[in-house]
Design a protein around this motif. Structure first.
Motif, PDB file in Angstrom:
ATOM      1  N   MET A 149      -3.089  -3.011   7.520  1.00 28.77           N
ATOM      2  CA  MET A 149      -2.080  -4.060   7.626  1.00 28.77           C
ATOM      3  C   MET A 149      -1.544  -4.449   6.254  1.00 28.77           C
ATOM      4  SD  MET A 149      -0.457  -5.800   9.931  1.00 28.77           S
ATOM      5  CE  MET A 149      -1.498  -5.737  11.399  1.00 28.77           C
ATOM      6  N   LEU A 150      -2.378  -4.349   5.221  1.00 24.05           N
ATOM      7  CA  LEU A 150      -1.917  -4.709   3.884  1.00 24.05           C
ATOM      8  C   LEU A 150      -0.739  -3.844   3.461  1.00 24.05           C
ATOM      9  CD1 LEU A 150      -2.390  -6.344   1.252  1.00 24.05           C
ATOM     10  CD2 LEU A 150      -3.755  -4.407   0.456  1.00 24.05           C
ATOM     11  N   PHE A 151      -0.824  -2.535   3.699  1.00 21.04           N
ATOM     12  CA  PHE A 151       0.275  -1.640   3.337  1.00 21.04           C
ATOM     13  C   PHE A 151       1.550  -2.037   4.080  1.00 21.04           C
ATOM     14  CE2 PHE A 151      -3.283   0.832   1.888  1.00 21.04           C
ATOM     15  CZ  PHE A 151      -2.799   1.623   0.857  1.00 21.04           C
ATOM     16  N   VAL A 152       1.429  -2.370   5.347  1.00 16.29           N
ATOM     17  CA  VAL A 152       2.593  -2.736   6.155  1.00 16.29           C
ATOM     18  C   VAL A 152       3.205  -4.042   5.657  1.00 16.29           C
ATOM     19  CG1 VAL A 152       3.380  -3.343   8.475  1.00 16.29           C
ATOM     20  CG2 VAL A 152       1.710  -1.506   8.166  1.00 16.29           C
ATOM     21  N   VAL A 190       8.558   6.599   3.341  1.00 15.33           N
ATOM     22  CA  VAL A 190       7.424   5.740   2.991  1.00 15.33           C
ATOM     23  C   VAL A 190       7.117   4.770   4.123  1.00 15.33           C
ATOM     24  CG1 VAL A 190       6.613   3.951   1.409  1.00 15.33           C
ATOM     25  CG2 VAL A 190       7.826   5.942   0.509  1.00 15.33           C
ATOM     26  N   THR A 191       8.166   4.195   4.709  1.00 18.99           N
ATOM     27  CA  THR A 191       7.979   3.280   5.834  1.00 18.99           C
ATOM     28  C   THR A 191       7.305   3.985   7.005  1.00 18.99           C
ATOM     29  OG1 THR A 191       9.948   2.011   5.193  1.00 18.99           O
ATOM     30  CG2 THR A 191       9.155   1.737   7.454  1.00 18.99           C
ATOM     31  N   PHE A 192       7.778   5.181   7.318  1.00 19.84           N
ATOM     32  CA  PHE A 192       7.206   5.959   8.409  1.00 19.84           C
ATOM     33  C   PHE A 192       5.716   6.194   8.194  1.00 19.84           C
ATOM     34  CE2 PHE A 192       5.950  10.178   9.999  1.00 19.84           C
ATOM     35  CZ  PHE A 192       6.220  10.043  11.350  1.00 19.84           C
ATOM     36  N   TRP A 193       5.331   6.615   6.988  1.00 21.32           N
ATOM     37  CA  TRP A 193       3.936   6.937   6.731  1.00 21.32           C
ATOM     38  C   TRP A 193       3.050   5.698   6.651  1.00 21.32           C
ATOM     39  CZ3 TRP A 193       1.809  11.251   7.840  1.00 21.32           C
ATOM     40  CH2 TRP A 193       2.554  12.421   7.828  1.00 21.32           C
ATOM     41  N   CYS A 194       3.623   4.551   6.321  1.00 24.49           N
ATOM     42  CA  CYS A 194       2.838   3.316   6.364  1.00 24.49           C
ATOM     43  C   CYS A 194       2.417   3.001   7.793  1.00 24.49           C
ATOM     44  CB  CYS A 194       3.647   2.146   5.787  1.00 24.49           C
ATOM     45  SG  CYS A 194       3.539   1.991   3.995  1.00 24.49           S
ATOM     46  N   TYR A 195       3.320   3.228   8.744  1.00 22.56           N
ATOM     47  CA  TYR A 195       2.975   2.980  10.140  1.00 22.56           C
ATOM     48  C   TYR A 195       2.028   4.055  10.689  1.00 22.56           C
ATOM     49  CZ  TYR A 195       5.875  -1.095  10.856  1.00 22.56           C
ATOM     50  OH  TYR A 195       6.387  -2.376  10.805  1.00 22.56           O
ATOM     51  N   VAL A 196       2.174   5.280  10.222  1.00 20.40           N
ATOM     52  CA  VAL A 196       1.209   6.322  10.603  1.00 20.40           C
ATOM     53  C   VAL A 196      -0.180   5.939  10.100  1.00 20.40           C
ATOM     54  CG1 VAL A 196       0.526   8.720  10.248  1.00 20.40           C
ATOM     55  CG2 VAL A 196       2.923   8.165  10.692  1.00 20.40           C
ATOM     56  N   GLU A 215      -4.774  -8.503  16.112  1.00 20.78           N
ATOM     57  CA  GLU A 215      -3.656  -8.529  15.167  1.00 20.78           C
ATOM     58  C   GLU A 215      -3.647  -9.835  14.376  1.00 20.78           C
ATOM     59  OE1 GLU A 215      -2.663  -9.712  19.245  1.00 20.78           O
ATOM     60  OE2 GLU A 215      -3.183  -7.744  18.432  1.00 20.78           O
ATOM     61  N   LEU A 216      -4.062 -10.944  15.006  1.00 15.92           N
ATOM     62  CA  LEU A 216      -4.141 -12.214  14.285  1.00 15.92           C
ATOM     63  C   LEU A 216      -5.143 -12.118  13.146  1.00 15.92           C
ATOM     64  CD1 LEU A 216      -3.783 -15.286  13.848  1.00 15.92           C
ATOM     65  CD2 LEU A 216      -5.546 -15.634  15.582  1.00 15.92           C
ATOM     66  N   ASP A 217      -6.312 -11.562  13.415  1.00 16.87           N
ATOM     67  CA  ASP A 217      -7.340 -11.446  12.383  1.00 16.87           C
ATOM     68  C   ASP A 217      -6.866 -10.573  11.221  1.00 16.87           C
ATOM     69  OD1 ASP A 217      -9.186 -13.027  13.737  1.00 16.87           O
ATOM     70  OD2 ASP A 217     -10.001 -11.340  14.862  1.00 16.87           O
ATOM     71  N   ALA A 218      -6.221  -9.452  11.537  1.00 19.33           N
ATOM     72  CA  ALA A 218      -5.774  -8.523  10.489  1.00 19.33           C
ATOM     73  C   ALA A 218      -4.665  -9.135   9.645  1.00 19.33           C
ATOM     74  CB  ALA A 218      -5.303  -7.217  11.114  1.00 19.33           C
ATOM     75  N   ILE A 219      -3.686  -9.745  10.296  1.00 20.45           N
ATOM     76  CA  ILE A 219      -2.570 -10.361   9.570  1.00 20.45           C
ATOM     77  C   ILE A 219      -3.055 -11.541   8.748  1.00 20.45           C
ATOM     78  CG2 ILE A 219      -0.397 -11.618   9.849  1.00 20.45           C
ATOM     79  CD1 ILE A 219       0.093  -9.870  12.372  1.00 20.45           C
ATOM     80  N   ALA A 220      -3.906 -12.374   9.361  1.00 18.52           N
ATOM     81  CA  ALA A 220      -4.442 -13.528   8.643  1.00 18.52           C
ATOM     82  C   ALA A 220      -5.250 -13.093   7.430  1.00 18.52           C
ATOM     83  CB  ALA A 220      -5.297 -14.368   9.584  1.00 18.52           C
ATOM     84  N   ALA A 221      -6.039 -12.029   7.571  1.00 16.08           N
ATOM     85  CA  ALA A 221      -6.843 -11.543   6.446  1.00 16.08           C
ATOM     86  C   ALA A 221      -5.963 -11.205   5.251  1.00 16.08           C
ATOM     87  CB  ALA A 221      -7.651 -10.322   6.877  1.00 16.08           C
ATOM     88  N   CYS A 222      -4.838 -10.563   5.499  1.00 16.73           N
ATOM     89  CA  CYS A 222      -3.938 -10.168   4.406  1.00 16.73           C
ATOM     90  C   CYS A 222      -3.276 -11.377   3.751  1.00 16.73           C
ATOM     91  CB  CYS A 222      -2.877  -9.210   4.925  1.00 16.73           C
ATOM     92  SG  CYS A 222      -3.524  -7.612   5.455  1.00 16.73           S
ATOM     93  N   PHE A 232       2.678   7.183  -3.853  1.00 18.63           N
ATOM     94  CA  PHE A 232       2.937   6.535  -2.566  1.00 18.63           C
ATOM     95  C   PHE A 232       2.665   5.036  -2.650  1.00 18.63           C
ATOM     96  CE2 PHE A 232       1.401   4.977   1.545  1.00 18.63           C
ATOM     97  CZ  PHE A 232       2.489   5.286   2.363  1.00 18.63           C
ATOM     98  N   GLY A 233       1.528   4.663  -3.245  1.00 15.01           N
ATOM     99  CA  GLY A 233       1.193   3.249  -3.372  1.00 15.01           C
ATOM    100  C   GLY A 233       2.218   2.502  -4.186  1.00 15.01           C
ATOM    101  N   ARG A 234       2.648   3.075  -5.300  1.00 15.11           N
ATOM    102  CA  ARG A 234       3.657   2.418  -6.135  1.00 15.11           C
ATOM    103  C   ARG A 234       4.983   2.293  -5.392  1.00 15.11           C
ATOM    104  NH1 ARG A 234       0.673   5.268 -10.164  1.00 15.11           N
ATOM    105  NH2 ARG A 234       1.898   7.163  -9.908  1.00 15.11           N
ATOM    106  N   ASP A 235       5.309   3.297  -4.592  1.00 12.15           N
ATOM    107  CA  ASP A 235       6.549   3.234  -3.801  1.00 12.15           C
ATOM    108  C   ASP A 235       6.506   2.109  -2.775  1.00 12.15           C
ATOM    109  OD1 ASP A 235       7.501   5.373  -5.211  1.00 12.15           O
ATOM    110  OD2 ASP A 235       7.195   6.854  -3.622  1.00 12.15           O
ATOM    111  N   VAL A 236       5.349   1.915  -2.153  1.00 13.38           N
ATOM    112  CA  VAL A 236       5.200   0.838  -1.158  1.00 13.38           C
ATOM    113  C   VAL A 236       5.467  -0.511  -1.811  1.00 13.38           C
ATOM    114  CG1 VAL A 236       3.559  -0.397   0.322  1.00 13.38           C
ATOM    115  CG2 VAL A 236       3.605   2.105   0.322  1.00 13.38           C
TER     116      VAL A 236
END
Length: 391
Positions: free
Chosen positions: A62-65, A284-290, A319-326, A260-264
């Protein structure tokens, strides 16, 4: 000569990241005060690792997204449907346990690619695509399981989230192997921090005072080895913790040391400028979701193994836990900002709060209220911090 940063300046420069560590310590102390005999016991710390590892796995993806300035609301449903597929193949149809694992991971990747296509190449906002995915994959879970839970998994699958490595190096009342593995991890952390410090000095960048650097390393080592000792006196090193450590190393390197990380981070900071600089924003967006789909598949395997079964309701509100964690860990609502270490600490805060409130006998409704309030405060702090920086 390289300038050294004072303690006060270090805290100011790392207000958001340093604040999350202080908040985590305060929450641990609070729940320990309410449950002094139970909360920091070996058994409960082991239980936290086993029961809430899925939060940290989902938070990594979720952090990447979120850094990309997108969102994924479907991860809970993806956890459910990947676990359901494993259950049908392994429990119902009798395939070897590893076939269920591979199938769940492949399905997670395919789901990530499906959602990434709509977001990256069709241009539909991630909020809408993954909201649809949340409904779609939850319904698919009901169909795959025919609204019936499946259990139990064979021992090999069950051990993914419930197994331990212990006794490999002996020990009297504690597991030496666990202490050795954690000791290697601490040594690796210290070496990595020293390399980073030397690199900053070589580029004439300001670094923290040497005494402060040493104190940070020593305190980290003490806390980590204390935690390792607690685990070693219970059942040893959890297998799921090894899996989590591998994921942290791989994706931490991906975020900080690859193109890739710098591009994100560049896309999240300024999408138009990133595109003008030659970054393939759609790719980059596509691979973040992959990537998110893959990690949701991993979490699906871990959660179903922990529950020793596939359930139609699995993954509800994950999803709440993951989003909240970030967001609690310092990610920005506008993208471009966020660190893996912060997301992991945020995930630990969510896990500790859930565990602590359960030990106190708090109802599910109370737990949800507290989590929602903490998330709101974290986002409010993000807004305040931006306003303070721009003032």
């Amino acid at each position: 000569m390289t300038a050294e940063i004072s303690l006060v300046d270090t805290l100011k420069a790392n207000l958001r990241q340093g604040g999350i560590f202080i908040a985590f310590i305060a929450i641990v102390v609070l729940f320990w005060a309410f449950n002094p005999d139970t909360f920091l016991s070996s058994g409960n710390l082991t239980n936290i690792v086993l029961q809430y590892s899925y939060i940290l796995i989902l938070a990594i993806g979720m952090l990447f997204v979120i850094v990309l300035a997108q969102i994924d609301l479907s991860v809970g449903s993806v956890v459910a449907v990947t676990g359901a597929l494993s259950g049908v193949l392994v429990i119902k149809q009798g395939y070897p346990w590893w076939v269920g694992v591979v199938a769940a991971l492949v399905m997670g990747i395919l789901i990530g690619a499906f959602q990434g296509f709509w977001v990256a190449y069709v241009g539909i906002p991630g909020f809408i695509v993954t909201l649809a995915g949340m409904l779609l994959f939850r319904g698919l879970t009901y169909q795959v399981l025919d609204n019936v839970s499946l259990s139990p998994f064979p021992k090999g699958y069950y051990n993914i989230a419930n197994g331990f490595l212990n006794g490999l190096l002996g020990g009297n009342g504690f597991d030496v192997f666990t202490l050795v593995i954690f000791g290697i991890g601490v040594a690796g952390f210290a070496y990595q921090q020293l390399r980073t410090r030397r690199a900053r000095i070589s580029y004439n960048q300001a670094v923290e005072a040497m005494w402060l650097f040493i104190v940070k390393i020593v305190l980290t080592a003490v806390v980590v080895m204390w935690f390792a000792y607690k685990l070693s006196t219970e059942r040893g090193l959890p297998i799921v913790l090894i899996l989590l450590a591998i994921l942290v190393l791989v994706f931490g390197t991906l975020a900080s040391s690859t193109m890739f990380g710098r591009d994100v981070y560049a896309i999240g900071g300024n999408k138009s400028a990133a595109a003008l600089s030659g970054i393939d924003v759609k790719k980059v967006t596509f691979w973040c979701y992959v990537n998110m789909g893959f990690l949701a598949g991993v979490a699906g395997v871990v959660y179903s193994a922990r529950m020793n079964g596939a359930q139609p309701s699995a993954g509800n509100m994950f999803e709440l836990d993951a989003i909240a964690a970030c967001f609690i860990g310092g990610a920005s609502t506008t993208g471009g900002i966020g660190r893996l270490s912060g997301a992991l600490i945020g995930g630990l805060i969510m896990a500790v709060m859930s565990n602590g409130m359960q030990l106190m006998g708090a109802s599910t409704s109370t737990q949800q209220i507290v989590k929602g309030a903490v998330l709101l405060l974290a986002v409010a702090f993000d807004v305040w911090n931006k306003q303070r920086a721009s003032a």
